[in-house]
Design an enzyme around this catalytic site. Structure first.
Site, PDB file in Angstrom:
ATOM      1  N   HIS A  85     -27.197  44.897-101.676  1.00  8.12           N
ATOM      2  CA  HIS A  85     -27.766  45.760-102.711  1.00  8.12           C
ATOM      3  C   HIS A  85     -26.666  46.332-103.597  1.00  8.12           C
ATOM      4  O   HIS A  85     -25.489  46.346-103.214  1.00  8.12           O
ATOM      5  CB  HIS A  85     -28.574  46.911-102.086  1.00  8.12           C
ATOM      6  N   HIS A 173     -21.277  47.455-107.769  1.00 10.88           N
ATOM      7  CA  HIS A 173     -20.917  46.246-107.043  1.00 10.88           C
ATOM      8  C   HIS A 173     -21.935  45.933-105.954  1.00 10.88           C
ATOM      9  O   HIS A 173     -22.705  46.790-105.540  1.00 10.88           O
ATOM     10  CB  HIS A 173     -19.527  46.395-106.415  1.00 10.88           C
TER      11      HIS A 173
END
Length: 230
Positions: A85, A173
Protein backbone atom coordinates in the site's frame (compact mmCIF):
# COMPACT_ATOMS: atom_id res chain seq x y z
CA UNK A 1 -27.04 -0.15 47.89
CA UNK A 2 -27.34 -3.77 49.04
CA UNK A 3 -24.66 -6.32 48.18
CA UNK A 4 -27.10 -8.19 45.90
CA UNK A 5 -27.99 -5.02 43.95
CA UNK A 6 -24.32 -4.05 43.65
CA UNK A 7 -23.49 -7.51 42.29
CA UNK A 8 -26.29 -7.25 39.69
CA UNK A 9 -25.01 -3.86 38.52
CA UNK A 10 -21.47 -5.19 38.30
CA UNK A 11 -22.58 -8.16 36.18
CA UNK A 12 -24.50 -5.85 33.82
CA UNK A 13 -21.40 -3.68 33.43
CA UNK A 14 -19.20 -6.65 32.49
CA UNK A 15 -21.83 -7.88 30.03
CA UNK A 16 -21.88 -4.48 28.30
CA UNK A 17 -18.09 -4.41 28.07
CA UNK A 18 -18.05 -7.82 26.39
CA UNK A 19 -20.41 -6.53 23.71
CA UNK A 20 -17.96 -3.83 22.64
CA UNK A 21 -16.20 -5.00 19.49
CA UNK A 22 -12.50 -4.26 19.60
CA UNK A 23 -9.53 -5.63 17.70
CA UNK A 24 -7.87 -8.52 19.50
CA UNK A 25 -4.45 -7.30 20.67
CA UNK A 26 -3.18 -10.88 20.78
CA UNK A 27 -3.88 -11.30 17.08
CA UNK A 28 -2.33 -7.99 16.06
CA UNK A 29 -0.21 -8.73 12.95
CA UNK A 30 2.24 -6.04 14.07
CA UNK A 31 3.48 -8.54 16.64
CA UNK A 32 4.49 -11.02 13.95
CA UNK A 33 7.85 -11.24 12.26
CA UNK A 34 9.59 -9.15 14.90
CA UNK A 35 7.34 -6.14 14.48
CA UNK A 36 6.28 -4.03 17.44
CA UNK A 37 3.20 -1.88 17.97
CA UNK A 38 3.60 1.85 17.35
CA UNK A 39 1.86 2.39 20.69
CA UNK A 40 0.59 0.16 23.53
CA UNK A 41 -2.83 -1.44 23.20
CA UNK A 42 -5.53 0.59 24.93
CA UNK A 43 -9.14 -0.45 25.41
CA UNK A 44 -11.41 1.70 23.25
CA UNK A 45 -8.52 3.05 21.15
CA UNK A 46 -8.03 1.71 17.61
CA UNK A 47 -4.93 1.95 15.40
CA UNK A 48 -6.05 3.83 12.28
CA UNK A 49 -4.43 4.80 8.99
CA UNK A 50 -5.41 5.96 5.49
CA UNK A 51 -3.82 4.43 2.39
CA UNK A 52 -4.05 3.30 -1.23
CA UNK A 53 -4.22 -0.45 -1.65
CA UNK A 54 -2.17 -2.29 -4.27
CA UNK A 55 -2.72 -5.87 -5.37
CA UNK A 56 0.51 -6.89 -7.11
CA UNK A 57 0.57 -9.20 -10.14
CA UNK A 58 2.67 -12.36 -9.99
CA UNK A 59 5.45 -10.72 -12.02
CA UNK A 60 5.79 -7.99 -9.41
CA UNK A 61 6.17 -10.55 -6.63
CA UNK A 62 8.86 -12.34 -8.66
CA UNK A 63 10.75 -9.03 -8.91
CA UNK A 64 10.55 -8.62 -5.12
CA UNK A 65 12.06 -12.11 -4.75
CA UNK A 66 14.97 -11.03 -6.95
CA UNK A 67 15.51 -7.95 -4.78
CA UNK A 68 15.59 -10.20 -1.71
CA UNK A 69 18.18 -12.48 -3.34
CA UNK A 70 20.48 -9.55 -4.12
CA UNK A 71 20.14 -8.26 -0.56
CA UNK A 72 20.82 -11.71 0.89
CA UNK A 73 24.01 -11.99 -1.17
CA UNK A 74 25.20 -8.93 0.76
CA UNK A 75 24.19 -10.35 4.14
CA UNK A 76 20.89 -8.48 4.46
CA UNK A 77 17.79 -10.64 4.94
CA UNK A 78 14.62 -8.97 3.66
CA UNK A 79 11.06 -10.26 4.03
CA UNK A 80 8.20 -9.49 1.65
CA UNK A 81 5.72 -7.11 3.27
CA UNK A 82 2.35 -8.50 4.37
CA UNK A 83 0.28 -5.97 2.43
CA UNK A 84 1.23 -3.57 -0.34
CA UNK A 85 0.00 0.00 0.00
CA UNK A 86 0.89 3.68 -0.27
CA UNK A 87 0.36 5.44 3.05
CA UNK A 88 -1.54 8.74 3.13
CA UNK A 89 -1.38 9.16 6.91
CA UNK A 90 0.57 8.01 9.92
CA UNK A 91 -0.89 5.28 12.10
CA UNK A 92 -2.84 7.23 14.73
CA UNK A 93 -4.84 6.40 17.86
CA UNK A 94 -8.56 6.83 17.19
CA UNK A 95 -11.12 6.38 19.93
CA UNK A 96 -13.90 3.91 19.12
CA UNK A 97 -16.73 6.45 19.34
CA UNK A 98 -14.85 8.79 16.96
CA UNK A 99 -14.74 6.30 14.10
CA UNK A 100 -18.12 7.16 12.45
CA UNK A 101 -17.36 10.89 12.68
CA UNK A 102 -13.86 10.44 11.27
CA UNK A 103 -15.13 8.28 8.40
CA UNK A 104 -17.83 10.86 7.57
CA UNK A 105 -15.19 13.59 7.55
CA UNK A 106 -12.95 11.58 5.21
CA UNK A 107 -15.88 10.88 2.90
CA UNK A 108 -16.71 14.59 2.67
CA UNK A 109 -13.11 15.69 2.09
CA UNK A 110 -12.34 13.02 -0.53
CA UNK A 111 -15.59 13.22 -2.50
CA UNK A 112 -14.22 15.77 -5.00
CA UNK A 113 -11.23 13.74 -6.18
CA UNK A 114 -11.16 11.90 -9.50
CA UNK A 115 -9.40 8.66 -10.31
CA UNK A 116 -5.74 8.97 -11.26
CA UNK A 117 -2.60 7.01 -12.05
CA UNK A 118 0.51 6.55 -9.91
CA UNK A 119 3.80 5.36 -11.42
CA UNK A 120 6.52 3.86 -9.20
CA UNK A 121 9.86 4.64 -10.83
CA UNK A 122 12.75 4.18 -8.38
CA UNK A 123 13.81 2.40 -5.19
CA UNK A 124 14.62 4.06 -1.86
CA UNK A 125 15.12 3.10 1.79
CA UNK A 126 12.81 4.05 4.66
CA UNK A 127 12.61 3.46 8.41
CA UNK A 128 9.66 3.56 10.80
CA UNK A 129 9.61 6.29 13.43
CA UNK A 130 10.75 3.90 16.16
CA UNK A 131 13.72 2.82 13.98
CA UNK A 132 12.86 -0.81 14.70
CA UNK A 133 12.26 -1.76 11.04
CA UNK A 134 13.77 -0.75 7.69
CA UNK A 135 11.82 -0.85 4.42
CA UNK A 136 12.75 -1.08 0.76
CA UNK A 137 10.21 1.05 -1.08
CA UNK A 138 9.25 2.05 -4.63
CA UNK A 139 8.89 5.82 -4.92
CA UNK A 140 5.88 7.39 -6.61
CA UNK A 141 6.79 9.95 -9.27
CA UNK A 142 3.83 10.25 -11.63
CA UNK A 143 0.78 11.16 -9.53
CA UNK A 144 2.81 12.74 -6.74
CA UNK A 145 0.92 16.05 -6.78
CA UNK A 146 -2.43 14.28 -6.55
CA UNK A 147 -1.17 12.16 -3.64
CA UNK A 148 0.00 15.32 -1.90
CA UNK A 149 -3.41 16.99 -2.29
CA UNK A 150 -5.23 13.94 -0.94
CA UNK A 151 -2.81 13.68 2.01
CA UNK A 152 -3.51 17.36 2.78
CA UNK A 153 -7.24 16.61 2.92
CA UNK A 154 -6.61 13.63 5.19
CA UNK A 155 -4.54 15.92 7.42
CA UNK A 156 -7.53 18.27 7.67
CA UNK A 157 -9.64 15.37 8.97
CA UNK A 158 -6.96 14.39 11.48
CA UNK A 159 -6.69 17.94 12.78
CA UNK A 160 -10.43 17.94 13.54
CA UNK A 161 -9.68 15.22 16.11
CA UNK A 162 -6.35 16.73 17.23
CA UNK A 163 -4.45 13.76 15.78
CA UNK A 164 -0.92 13.84 14.30
CA UNK A 165 -0.77 14.80 10.63
CA UNK A 166 1.37 13.22 7.89
CA UNK A 167 5.08 13.88 7.46
CA UNK A 168 6.31 17.18 6.06
CA UNK A 169 7.71 16.85 2.53
CA UNK A 170 6.50 13.25 2.28
CA UNK A 171 8.05 10.66 -0.02
CA UNK A 172 5.05 8.65 -1.17
CA UNK A 173 6.11 5.07 -1.70
CA UNK A 174 5.05 1.45 -1.83
CA UNK A 175 7.05 -0.69 0.60
CA UNK A 176 7.83 -4.10 -0.90
CA UNK A 177 10.26 -5.69 1.60
CA UNK A 178 11.59 -5.03 5.09
CA UNK A 179 13.98 -6.20 7.78
CA UNK A 180 14.22 -5.86 11.54
CA UNK A 181 16.29 -3.00 12.95
CA UNK A 182 17.82 0.20 11.59
CA UNK A 183 19.58 -0.92 8.39
CA UNK A 184 19.35 2.17 6.17
CA UNK A 185 23.09 2.64 5.84
CA UNK A 186 23.69 -1.01 4.90
CA UNK A 187 20.92 -1.11 2.29
CA UNK A 188 21.90 2.23 0.76
CA UNK A 189 25.32 0.72 -0.04
CA UNK A 190 23.65 -1.85 -2.34
CA UNK A 191 20.82 0.38 -3.56
CA UNK A 192 22.41 0.77 -7.00
CA UNK A 193 22.42 -3.02 -7.47
CA UNK A 194 18.81 -3.23 -6.29
CA UNK A 195 17.76 -0.48 -8.70
CA UNK A 196 19.30 -2.44 -11.57
CA UNK A 197 16.96 -5.34 -10.73
CA UNK A 198 13.99 -2.98 -10.63
CA UNK A 199 14.84 -1.21 -13.90
CA UNK A 200 15.34 -4.53 -15.71
CA UNK A 201 11.93 -5.55 -14.43
CA UNK A 202 10.38 -2.35 -15.83
CA UNK A 203 11.99 -2.94 -19.22
CA UNK A 204 10.07 -6.19 -19.62
CA UNK A 205 6.94 -5.33 -17.56
CA UNK A 206 6.31 -1.67 -18.30
CA UNK A 207 2.81 -1.62 -16.81
CA UNK A 208 3.53 -3.41 -13.53
CA UNK A 209 4.78 -0.26 -11.83
CA UNK A 210 1.53 1.61 -12.51
CA UNK A 211 -1.35 1.85 -10.06
CA UNK A 212 -4.76 3.06 -11.22
CA UNK A 213 -6.17 4.67 -8.07
CA UNK A 214 -9.95 4.27 -7.94
CA UNK A 215 -10.48 4.36 -4.17
CA UNK A 216 -8.92 5.44 -0.89
CA UNK A 217 -8.94 3.05 2.07
CA UNK A 218 -9.06 3.62 5.81
CA UNK A 219 -8.40 0.82 8.27
CA UNK A 220 -9.36 1.29 11.92
CA UNK A 221 -8.66 -1.76 14.05
CA UNK A 222 -10.42 -4.62 12.25
CA UNK A 223 -12.75 -2.34 10.29
CA UNK A 224 -12.07 -1.37 6.66
CA UNK A 225 -13.69 1.64 4.99
CA UNK A 226 -13.32 2.55 1.31
CA UNK A 227 -14.02 5.81 -0.51
CA UNK A 228 -14.54 5.57 -4.27
CA UNK A 229 -13.12 8.35 -6.41
CA UNK A 230 -15.04 9.97 -9.27
Amino acid sequence: MTNALFFQCLMKFHKCMKNITEPDAKNDPNKHGGKIRSFPHERGVWATYVYIQYKPPEEFLEMVEELKKVSESHGIILNTVEDFHISLSRTVKLRHHWIPLFVDSLKAHLSYFSRFKVALQSLDVYENEEKTRTFLGLKAHTGFEKLEKIADKVDSCLLEFKLPTFYQNPSFHLSCASCIGSKTEEIEKILADLNVVFQLFLNSHSKCNQIWVTKICCKSGNKLFTFSLK
